[in-house]
Design a protein around this motif. Structure first.
Motif, PDB file in Angstrom:
ATOM      1  N   VAL A 144       0.853  -1.178   0.000  1.00 36.96           N
ATOM      2  CA  VAL A 144       0.000   0.000   0.000  1.00 36.96           C
ATOM      3  C   VAL A 144       0.892   1.231   0.000  1.00 36.96           C
ATOM      4  O   VAL A 144       1.888   1.282   0.716  1.00 36.96           O
ATOM      5  CB  VAL A 144      -0.907   0.053   1.260  1.00 36.96           C
ATOM      6  N   ARG A 145       0.512   2.195  -0.799  1.00 32.86           N
ATOM      7  CA  ARG A 145       1.266   3.442  -0.830  1.00 32.86           C
ATOM      8  C   ARG A 145       0.460   4.510  -0.094  1.00 32.86           C
ATOM      9  O   ARG A 145      -0.691   4.756  -0.434  1.00 32.86           O
ATOM     10  CB  ARG A 145       1.480   3.850  -2.287  1.00 32.86           C
ATOM     11  N   VAL A 146       1.047   5.092   0.950  1.00 36.72           N
ATOM     12  CA  VAL A 146       0.418   6.198   1.670  1.00 36.72           C
ATOM     13  C   VAL A 146       1.272   7.434   1.428  1.00 36.72           C
ATOM     14  O   VAL A 146       2.439   7.464   1.795  1.00 36.72           O
ATOM     15  CB  VAL A 146       0.310   5.924   3.190  1.00 36.72           C
ATOM     16  N   ASP A 147       0.685   8.408   0.775  1.00 34.56           N
ATOM     17  CA  ASP A 147       1.392   9.652   0.472  1.00 34.56           C
ATOM     18  C   ASP A 147       0.817  10.784   1.305  1.00 34.56           C
ATOM     19  O   ASP A 147      -0.399  10.856   1.517  1.00 34.56           O
ATOM     20  CB  ASP A 147       1.238  10.026  -1.008  1.00 34.56           C
ATOM     21  N   GLN A 190      -7.859  -4.058  -4.286  1.00 32.16           N
ATOM     22  CA  GLN A 190      -7.160  -3.387  -5.384  1.00 32.16           C
ATOM     23  C   GLN A 190      -5.782  -4.015  -5.600  1.00 32.16           C
ATOM     24  O   GLN A 190      -5.081  -4.354  -4.645  1.00 32.16           O
ATOM     25  CB  GLN A 190      -6.981  -1.896  -5.077  1.00 32.16           C
ATOM     26  N   ALA A 191      -5.363  -4.107  -6.845  1.00 35.03           N
ATOM     27  CA  ALA A 191      -4.027  -4.629  -7.159  1.00 35.03           C
ATOM     28  C   ALA A 191      -2.959  -3.673  -6.645  1.00 35.03           C
ATOM     29  O   ALA A 191      -1.966  -4.081  -6.057  1.00 35.03           O
ATOM     30  CB  ALA A 191      -3.881  -4.832  -8.660  1.00 35.03           C
ATOM     31  N   ASN A 212      -7.041   3.103   8.546  1.00 38.87           N
ATOM     32  CA  ASN A 212      -7.538   1.720   8.656  1.00 38.87           C
ATOM     33  C   ASN A 212      -8.745   1.487   7.760  1.00 38.87           C
ATOM     34  O   ASN A 212      -8.857   0.445   7.112  1.00 38.87           O
ATOM     35  CB  ASN A 212      -7.876   1.380  10.104  1.00 38.87           C
ATOM     36  N   ASN A 213      -9.661   2.456   7.712  1.00 40.56           N
ATOM     37  CA  ASN A 213     -10.821   2.318   6.827  1.00 40.56           C
ATOM     38  C   ASN A 213     -10.386   2.272   5.367  1.00 40.56           C
ATOM     39  O   ASN A 213     -10.901   1.475   4.583  1.00 40.56           O
ATOM     40  CB  ASN A 213     -11.803   3.469   7.040  1.00 40.56           C
ATOM     41  N   ALA A 214      -9.440   3.118   5.008  1.00 42.25           N
ATOM     42  CA  ALA A 214      -8.949   3.132   3.631  1.00 42.25           C
ATOM     43  C   ALA A 214      -8.237   1.820   3.292  1.00 42.25           C
ATOM     44  O   ALA A 214      -8.362   1.304   2.183  1.00 42.25           O
ATOM     45  CB  ALA A 214      -8.018   4.320   3.414  1.00 42.25           C
ATOM     46  N   ASP A 255      -8.672   7.486  -1.075  1.00 38.38           N
ATOM     47  CA  ASP A 255      -8.197   6.135  -1.372  1.00 38.38           C
ATOM     48  C   ASP A 255      -8.686   5.738  -2.767  1.00 38.38           C
ATOM     49  O   ASP A 255      -9.526   6.412  -3.350  1.00 38.38           O
ATOM     50  CB  ASP A 255      -8.651   5.129  -0.311  1.00 38.38           C
ATOM     51  N   ASN A 256      -8.123   4.665  -3.269  1.00 36.99           N
ATOM     52  CA  ASN A 256      -8.514   4.191  -4.594  1.00 36.99           C
ATOM     53  C   ASN A 256      -9.365   2.918  -4.515  1.00 36.99           C
ATOM     54  O   ASN A 256      -9.338   2.089  -5.412  1.00 36.99           O
ATOM     55  CB  ASN A 256      -7.291   3.970  -5.486  1.00 36.99           C
ATOM     56  N   GLY A 257     -10.120   2.788  -3.424  1.00 38.20           N
ATOM     57  CA  GLY A 257     -11.030   1.653  -3.273  1.00 38.20           C
ATOM     58  C   GLY A 257     -12.287   1.856  -4.104  1.00 38.20           C
ATOM     59  O   GLY A 257     -12.314   2.680  -5.025  1.00 38.20           O
TER      60      GLY A 257
END
Length: 182
Positions: free
Chosen positions: A63-66, A102-103, A93-95, A125-127
């Motif tokens: 996972v990428r967190v920016d 997601q890939a 956590n929700n994200a 997020d990208n969910g």
């Protein structure tokens, strides 16, 4: 008979674990202390969170967190750092849960330059996002759309944000998932 007893024991242990987690989260929600606000800078606070252990992802998580923060400008706020750290933790956590399928999972914590006395913080997020029909109740206690969720994480987030004199909303993210704006 032994197999039946072992299977039943596993089910009971799993349910007890779920109940334990629910009781813990309910207690946290009910005992949430009043915010002890002091003068701070939101951007400094967010920058300091980048390497904090409780906000660090599990080892090997793809996972990428920016953190995308304005530079050269201050965002003066009254802030309880400990409580607001909890807000970030819950939102991350929700994200993480939302992006599990997601890939390439991505979470962006960003802030806009201040406008007057207001500053906006957003977590994207990208969910799959939050459907329009669920948005009005997403911050209500005990409302959950996640298997195994208690519905208290976002309620705690909302309570802390309100105690800080802020508002919270959900919309669609430029990343394709959900955007929580504080």
């Amino acid at each position: 008979y032994r197999q039946l007893v072992n299977t039943t024991l596993e089910v009971v242990e799993a349910e007890v674990g779920t109940l334990r987690r629910l009781v813990t989260e309910f207690s946290d929600f009910a005992r949430l202390p009043a915010a002890k606000l002091s003068r701070d800078d939101l951007y400094d606070f967010l920058a300091a969170q980048r390497g904090q252990k409780e906000l660090t992802l599990p080892e090997g998580a793809a996972v990428r967190v920016d953190f995308q923060l304005p530079s050269g400008v201050a965002a003066p706020v009254r802030l309880d750092r400990q409580m607001f750290r909890r807000v970030l933790f819950n939102l991350i956590n929700n994200a993480l849960t939302a992006t599990a399928a997601q890939a390439e999972r991505r979470i962006v914590i960003g802030a806009d330059p201040p406008e007057g006395k207001w500053v906006q913080l957003h977590v994207d997020d990208n969910g799959p996002g939050i459907p329009e029909a669920q948005r009005p109740t997403i911050f209500d206690p005990y409302v959950t759309h996640t298997a195994g969720g208690t519905g208290l994480g976002l309620a705690i987030v909302k309570k802390v944000v309100i105690e800080h004199g802020g508002t919270i909303a959900v919309a669609s993210s430029p990343l394709g998932g959900a955007r929580i704006t504080i």
